[in-house]
Design an enzyme around this catalytic site. Sequence first.
Site, PDB file in Angstrom:
ATOM      1  N   SER A 117     -63.392  -2.405 -11.569  1.00  0.00           N
ATOM      2  CA  SER A 117     -64.167  -2.199 -12.785  1.00  0.00           C
ATOM      3  C   SER A 117     -65.572  -1.781 -12.348  1.00  0.00           C
ATOM      4  O   SER A 117     -65.729  -0.892 -11.509  1.00  0.00           O
ATOM      5  CB  SER A 117     -64.172  -3.470 -13.626  1.00  0.00           C
TER       6      SER A 117
ATOM      7  N   LYS B  29     -65.104   0.852 -18.899  1.00  0.00           N
ATOM      8  CA  LYS B  29     -65.037  -0.346 -18.058  1.00  0.00           C
ATOM      9  C   LYS B  29     -65.033  -1.625 -18.893  1.00  0.00           C
ATOM     10  O   LYS B  29     -64.383  -2.611 -18.526  1.00  0.00           O
ATOM     11  CB  LYS B  29     -66.195  -0.347 -17.047  1.00  0.00           C
TER      12      LYS B  29
ATOM     13  N   TYR C 267     -68.627   5.832 -19.764  1.00  0.00           N
ATOM     14  CA  TYR C 267     -68.198   5.097 -18.568  1.00  0.00           C
ATOM     15  C   TYR C 267     -68.306   3.598 -18.838  1.00  0.00           C
ATOM     16  O   TYR C 267     -67.374   2.840 -18.554  1.00  0.00           O
ATOM     17  CB  TYR C 267     -69.057   5.487 -17.368  1.00  0.00           C
TER      18      TYR C 267
END
Length: 274
Positions: A134, A152, A148
């Site tokens: 992660s 995650k 992004y």
Amino acid sequence: MNKIVFITGASKGFGRLWAEALLKRGDKVAATARNIAALENLKDKYGDQILPIILDVNNRAEVFEVTQQIVKHFGRIDVLINNAGYGLFGTTEETTEQQAREQMETNFFGSLWVAQAVLPVMRKQGSGHIIQISSFLGLTTLPLLGLYNASKFAVEGLIETIGSETAHLGIKTSLIEPNGFATDWAGASAVQTTSDIEDYNPVRAAFNESGENPDTWGKPEATVKPILELIDNQNPPQRLLLGKIAYHTINEAYLKRLTDIQEWKEVSISAHGH
């Protein structure tokens, strides 16, 4: 006991570094990537210890086929290191629909497909360890990395849930949460949105300035020992931060969250209604 480890995104960065470390100590590695040419020298050096396979994690059917190929070749999968992914840089407003969907497709859905493919194998074995790469940006955020960050955050919820569903089956899960490291994640592997809206220039300038500090970026080779220690631990943590920036940033962020939660305690409880 030597382990059989399945690594996605193994041609460069963390994946390549960890694959080589595992091979060096005698483990067997199924190393997958969209381009496996970079793994040829490892194949020359380690022979049958490594199984390089072309894999695009966005292709669900291919993920399942490759997983079965690994089991047929090695007999089992002890550890999955779900590492494939990339960074999308730019403001949220300037991100195109295609860029947003592709970011989620690889970082989230790619991780989901690999986990779904490996789980039947591990259930049959009655053991296994899913290690999901992660980011500390799955626990907090930075500007210019909105999609992004979101990918995650989604991965964090996914793997934590899988862990709660499979613990009684002997399957363990761990989330690895690095800060920035001096790999090509922010370079050749990254995708950049357009940057035409001048209102965001101050944010871009501050972001770029922060990245110019060499102390911001961790040394990738320093992660090898922690990863091997995680793999070998019989009771691995649900989450492992990698890097001093990640540790201090998340520690501060969670302390602030707890403070806010406590300050609004009475309002929160009253909202329950009884």
